[in-house]
Design a protein around this motif. Structure first.
Motif, PDB file in Angstrom:
ATOM      1  N   ASP A  59      -5.229 -25.959 -19.159  1.00 19.73           N
ATOM      2  CA  ASP A  59      -6.361 -26.491 -18.408  1.00 19.73           C
ATOM      3  C   ASP A  59      -6.213 -27.693 -17.821  1.00 19.73           C
ATOM      4  N   THR A  60      -5.983 -27.261 -16.356  1.00 21.06           N
ATOM      5  CA  THR A  60      -5.895 -28.296 -15.316  1.00 21.06           C
ATOM      6  C   THR A  60      -7.169 -28.181 -14.275  1.00 21.06           C
ATOM      7  N   PRO A  61      -7.449 -29.052 -13.476  1.00 28.11           N
ATOM      8  CA  PRO A  61      -8.346 -29.361 -12.670  1.00 28.11           C
ATOM      9  C   PRO A  61      -7.905 -27.953 -11.579  1.00 28.11           C
ATOM     10  N   GLY A  62      -8.791 -27.215 -11.149  1.00 27.37           N
ATOM     11  CA  GLY A  62      -8.941 -26.138 -10.075  1.00 27.37           C
ATOM     12  C   GLY A  62      -7.887 -24.895 -10.762  1.00 27.37           C
ATOM     13  N   PRO A  63      -7.471 -24.097 -10.104  1.00 25.37           N
ATOM     14  CA  PRO A  63      -6.794 -22.780 -10.758  1.00 25.37           C
ATOM     15  C   PRO A  63      -5.636 -23.166 -11.353  1.00 25.37           C
ATOM     16  N   ASP A  64      -5.332 -22.589 -12.539  1.00 21.87           N
ATOM     17  CA  ASP A  64      -4.195 -22.790 -13.307  1.00 21.87           C
ATOM     18  C   ASP A  64      -3.302 -21.766 -13.113  1.00 21.87           C
ATOM     19  N   TRP A  65      -2.569 -22.059 -11.740  1.00 24.11           N
ATOM     20  CA  TRP A  65      -1.468 -21.430 -11.266  1.00 24.11           C
ATOM     21  C   TRP A  65      -0.205 -21.209 -12.003  1.00 24.11           C
ATOM     22  N   ILE A  66       0.246 -22.313 -12.773  1.00 23.87           N
ATOM     23  CA  ILE A  66       1.306 -22.356 -13.669  1.00 23.87           C
ATOM     24  C   ILE A  66       1.150 -21.240 -14.781  1.00 23.87           C
ATOM     25  N   GLN A  67      -0.158 -21.402 -15.268  1.00 24.56           N
ATOM     26  CA  GLN A  67      -0.412 -20.497 -16.503  1.00 24.56           C
ATOM     27  C   GLN A  67      -0.366 -19.003 -16.066  1.00 24.56           C
ATOM     28  N   TYR A  68      -0.882 -18.867 -14.886  1.00 25.15           N
ATOM     29  CA  TYR A  68      -0.836 -17.348 -14.198  1.00 25.15           C
ATOM     30  C   TYR A  68       0.516 -16.869 -14.208  1.00 25.15           C
ATOM     31  N   LEU A  69       1.316 -17.901 -13.526  1.00 21.85           N
ATOM     32  CA  LEU A  69       2.818 -17.336 -13.415  1.00 21.85           C
ATOM     33  C   LEU A  69       3.320 -17.274 -14.768  1.00 21.85           C
ATOM     34  N   ILE A  70       3.054 -17.986 -15.737  1.00 24.28           N
ATOM     35  CA  ILE A  70       3.618 -17.831 -17.019  1.00 24.28           C
ATOM     36  C   ILE A  70       3.112 -16.223 -17.565  1.00 24.28           C
ATOM     37  N   GLN A  71       1.833 -16.241 -17.298  1.00 26.00           N
ATOM     38  CA  GLN A  71       1.388 -14.789 -18.005  1.00 26.00           C
ATOM     39  C   GLN A  71       1.971 -13.657 -17.464  1.00 26.00           C
ATOM     40  N   ILE A  72       2.001 -13.771 -16.022  1.00 25.56           N
ATOM     41  CA  ILE A  72       2.698 -12.646 -15.353  1.00 25.56           C
ATOM     42  C   ILE A  72       3.972 -12.428 -15.635  1.00 25.56           C
ATOM     43  N   ILE A  73       4.922 -13.560 -16.023  1.00 22.33           N
ATOM     44  CA  ILE A  73       6.244 -13.368 -16.498  1.00 22.33           C
ATOM     45  C   ILE A  73       6.182 -12.420 -17.923  1.00 22.33           C
ATOM     46  N   CYS A  74       5.338 -13.136 -18.715  1.00 29.02           N
ATOM     47  CA  CYS A  74       5.191 -12.450 -20.112  1.00 29.02           C
ATOM     48  C   CYS A  74       4.834 -11.050 -20.058  1.00 29.02           C
ATOM     49  N   ALA A  75       3.835 -10.787 -19.149  1.00 26.23           N
ATOM     50  CA  ALA A  75       3.418  -9.354 -18.962  1.00 26.23           C
ATOM     51  C   ALA A  75       4.491  -8.463 -18.572  1.00 26.23           C
ATOM     52  N   ALA A  76       5.285  -8.976 -17.435  1.00 26.05           N
ATOM     53  CA  ALA A  76       6.385  -8.171 -17.181  1.00 26.05           C
ATOM     54  C   ALA A  76       7.478  -7.921 -18.177  1.00 26.05           C
ATOM     55  N   ILE A  77       7.683  -8.708 -19.149  1.00 27.42           N
ATOM     56  CA  ILE A  77       8.522  -8.720 -20.221  1.00 27.42           C
ATOM     57  C   ILE A  77       8.221  -7.632 -21.121  1.00 27.42           C
ATOM     58  N   VAL A  78       6.738  -7.895 -21.517  1.00 27.45           N
ATOM     59  CA  VAL A  78       5.948  -6.762 -22.411  1.00 27.45           C
ATOM     60  C   VAL A  78       5.878  -5.410 -21.766  1.00 27.45           C
ATOM     61  N   VAL A  79       5.805  -5.463 -20.479  1.00 26.88           N
ATOM     62  CA  VAL A  79       5.694  -4.329 -19.829  1.00 26.88           C
ATOM     63  C   VAL A  79       7.099  -3.397 -19.813  1.00 26.88           C
ATOM     64  N   ALA A  80       8.284  -4.278 -19.659  1.00 30.18           N
ATOM     65  CA  ALA A  80       9.645  -3.833 -19.623  1.00 30.18           C
ATOM     66  C   ALA A  80       9.999  -3.228 -21.022  1.00 30.18           C
TER      67      ALA A  80
END
Length: 92
Positions: A59-80
């Motif tokens: 929960d940060t002001p504005g877009p949570d870019w760090i959270q999105y990056l973490i989520q994409i990395i985790c999604a890549a691991i799960v998809v792999a």
């Protein structure tokens, strides 16, 4: 209780975006269906959201870019993982 249900719903919706993005960042071909891609993206988004919450960047002001990056990395691991399990199943 409502927070967790909301987080699961949002994660599955995010899986529609993060699953295909995860496939883009993975090298090679993934022999999994669109459904597995979205589910893997949703699971990765959920896990990534938990990690971001634990790190204090959810929960940060504005877009949570760090959270999105973490989520994409985790999604890549799960998809792999799903892709590797699927290729082993087809090879047997």
């Amino acid at each position: 209780m409502g927070y967790w249900i909301w987080m699961i719903i949002v994660s599955l919706i995010a899986g529609i975006i993060f699953g295909p993005l995860a496939r883009l960042v993975l090298p090679g071909k993934q022999n999994i269906s669109l459904g597995w891609t979205i589910l893997g993206g949703g699971i990765g988004a959920f896990i990534g959201g938990l990690i971001a919450k634990l790190l204090g960047v959810k929960d940060t002001p504005g877009p949570d870019w760090i959270q999105y990056l973490i989520q994409i990395i985790c999604a890549a691991i799960v998809v792999a993982i799903i892709s590797s399990r699927n290729s082993k199943t087809k090879a047997a």
